[in-house]
Write an enzyme that holds these catalytic residues in place. Structure first.
Site, PDB file in Angstrom:
ATOM      1  N   PRO A  24       0.830  -1.214   0.000  1.00 29.45           N
ATOM      2  CA  PRO A  24       0.000   0.000   0.000  1.00 29.45           C
ATOM      3  C   PRO A  24       0.858   1.255   0.000  1.00 29.45           C
ATOM      4  O   PRO A  24       1.849   1.337   0.724  1.00 29.45           O
ATOM      5  CB  PRO A  24      -0.797  -0.124   1.305  1.00 29.45           C
ATOM      6  CG  PRO A  24       0.047  -0.997   2.189  1.00 29.45           C
ATOM      7  CD  PRO A  24       0.748  -1.949   1.273  1.00 29.45           C
ATOM      8  N   GLN A  99      -7.092  -1.284   1.527  1.00 24.17           N
ATOM      9  CA  GLN A  99      -6.559  -1.069   2.876  1.00 24.17           C
ATOM     10  C   GLN A  99      -7.399  -0.030   3.606  1.00 24.17           C
ATOM     11  O   GLN A  99      -7.565   1.099   3.116  1.00 24.17           O
ATOM     12  CB  GLN A  99      -5.103  -0.608   2.838  1.00 24.17           C
ATOM     13  CG  GLN A  99      -4.489  -0.598   4.240  1.00 24.17           C
ATOM     14  CD  GLN A  99      -3.165   0.126   4.320  1.00 24.17           C
ATOM     15  OE1 GLN A  99      -3.105   1.328   4.102  1.00 24.17           O
ATOM     16  NE2 GLN A  99      -2.113  -0.608   4.653  1.00 24.17           N
ATOM     17  N   TYR A 180      -0.797   5.189  12.662  1.00 26.93           N
ATOM     18  CA  TYR A 180      -2.185   5.605  12.507  1.00 26.93           C
ATOM     19  C   TYR A 180      -3.046   5.017  13.634  1.00 26.93           C
ATOM     20  O   TYR A 180      -2.516   4.478  14.597  1.00 26.93           O
ATOM     21  CB  TYR A 180      -2.676   5.248  11.102  1.00 26.93           C
ATOM     22  CG  TYR A 180      -1.870   5.971  10.041  1.00 26.93           C
ATOM     23  CD1 TYR A 180      -1.894   7.365   9.953  1.00 26.93           C
ATOM     24  CD2 TYR A 180      -1.022   5.288   9.175  1.00 26.93           C
ATOM     25  CE1 TYR A 180      -1.121   8.056   9.027  1.00 26.93           C
ATOM     26  CE2 TYR A 180      -0.247   5.961   8.239  1.00 26.93           C
ATOM     27  CZ  TYR A 180      -0.302   7.341   8.180  1.00 26.93           C
ATOM     28  OH  TYR A 180       0.468   8.017   7.267  1.00 26.93           O
ATOM     29  N   ARG A 227      -2.167  -5.328   8.760  1.00 30.84           N
ATOM     30  CA  ARG A 227      -0.768  -4.922   8.630  1.00 30.84           C
ATOM     31  C   ARG A 227      -0.270  -4.349   9.950  1.00 30.84           C
ATOM     32  O   ARG A 227      -0.949  -3.519  10.568  1.00 30.84           O
ATOM     33  CB  ARG A 227      -0.605  -3.883   7.522  1.00 30.84           C
ATOM     34  CG  ARG A 227       0.866  -3.624   7.176  1.00 30.84           C
ATOM     35  CD  ARG A 227       1.022  -2.613   6.064  1.00 30.84           C
ATOM     36  NE  ARG A 227       2.293  -2.804   5.370  1.00 30.84           N
ATOM     37  CZ  ARG A 227       3.064  -1.820   4.915  1.00 30.84           C
ATOM     38  NH1 ARG A 227       2.703  -0.559   5.088  1.00 30.84           N
ATOM     39  NH2 ARG A 227       4.185  -2.077   4.281  1.00 30.84           N
ATOM     40  N   GLY A 310       6.973  -1.712  -2.650  1.00 34.94           N
ATOM     41  CA  GLY A 310       6.291  -0.450  -2.838  1.00 34.94           C
ATOM     42  C   GLY A 310       6.798   0.332  -4.031  1.00 34.94           C
ATOM     43  O   GLY A 310       6.211   0.313  -5.106  1.00 34.94           O
TER      44      GLY A 310
END
Length: 353
Positions: A24, A99, A180, A227, A310
């Protein structure tokens, strides 16, 4: 390239043609209303030869947004936008999971349509500035979620997962990493609560487990991944008990039989190997900055079932073909990583051009 990389695999209910997946990556190219566009659909479709696309972080609720031009999955318009993306990927033969990322305190009201104060486990202001249309601004102190609001946020994840499946996604990944909201509940410096979601490791993992349980209950464990990034200090996170907390979290998640655990390697090899030993289903591993040979060895050694990349996928829409044929890779342009138009997004050349 080792043939084990190109061997088929299965991640929960999702069959994969090989074991190289797209990690992601936030790209900030949705509409101001968080609706994915035709340009987003083209970007993901171009990269559909990777075994599995894990999309950019997607807010499960209006309060989950913190950055400009990130997509959501909580309105009908957003679902319709994601349907364009998933259809394009499936038409190209790919697999895609959305995600779900609630940013928590990593936000600024100027970046959201509602302009509300960010929410978080505790009222602890993050260090650093947030880019806004008015320029960089210090992130404000967030508002602490009440115990009842935490439970409501779990339900936001549940509803967002259902919407992702309605939009045609093959599954969802819960973003429990990179500082987050889910990670903020895990970390001691961001979680100073005194209710059942704070204090002990058992309490701090509770929100992550409840979110995973709700999502798996809603869409099926075989379409649910999560994740984690143990010890990652990104977004002003400080963790001093990773060796205690993450094994406890993985043990609590394991009975759910989720499709996969996706770990961002933070340098603690022993911890990653322990988490691998505790996990009963597919183990996805991302080693930021590692060369491809090192990543492939994670598959051949049995540490990972699937590896995620990525920037390599960002800059090479035909990464799989290039690796299989030994062709040179495109050079990524960091100036176009976040925001903008097709430049540095959908205009990286493929070998067939």
């Amino acid at each position: 390239m080792n043939e084990q990389l190109w061997a088929p695999a299965k991640v929960g209910e999702i069959p994969l043609e090989h074991r190289l997946a797209m990690a992601p990556m936030t790209r900030d190219r949705s509409t101001p209303e968080g609706v994915p566009t035709d340009l987003n659909a083209l970007y993901y479709a171009q990269r559909s030869s990777t075994a599995l696309i894990i999309t950019e972080g997607t807010q499960p609720s209006a309060d989950g947004q913190g950055y400009l031009l990130t997509p959501g999955i909580h309105t009908d318009e957003q679902v319709a936008g994601w349907r364009r993306v998933t259809d394009a990927v499936h038409d190209a033969g790919g697999r895609i999971v959305v995600q779900l990322m609630h940013v928590g305190r990593i936000a600024h009201p100027a970046n959201t349509p509602h302009g509300r104060q960010p929410v978080a486990p505790s009222a602890v202001r993050p260090a650093g500035a947030m880019f806004t249309l008015q320029g960089p601004q210090e992130m404000p102190e967030p508002r602490q979620l009440s115990t009842e609001e935490v439970a409501a946020t779990v339900e936001d994840f549940r509803a967002a997962a259902a919407r992702a499946i309605a939009a045609g996604a093959d599954g969802v990944e819960i973003h429990g990493a990179n500082g987050y909201l889910v990670h903020q509940f895990l970390a001691g410096n961001t979680n100073r609560r005194t209710d059942r979601y704070g204090g002990s490791a058992e309490n701090r993992i509770r929100f992550a487990v409840e979110v995973a349980t709700a999502v798996a209950d809603e869409i099926g464990a075989g379409r649910t991944g999560i994740r984690l990034s143990p010890g990652n200090p990104f977004n002003d996170i400080a963790e001093d008990d990773t060796r205690e907390l993450y094994p406890a979290l993985v043990r609590a998640l394991a009975p759910l039989n989720l499709a996969y655990l996706h770990v961002a390697h933070g340098g603690d090899e022993e911890l990653v190997r322990e988490l691998r030993s505790l996990w009963p289903t597919a183990f996805l591993l991302n080693r930021p900055g590692a060369d491809l040979d090192t990543r492939v060895r994670d598959i051949t050694s049995g540490l990972a079932d699937v590896i995620t990349v990525g920037v390599m996928a960002l800059a090479n829409p035909d990464l799989v073909e290039r690796l299989r044929t030994g062709a040179p890779l495109n050079t990524p342009d960091p100036q176009t990583f976040y925001g903008g138009d097709e430049r540095g997004y959908t205009d990286y050349p493929a070998l067939s051009r």
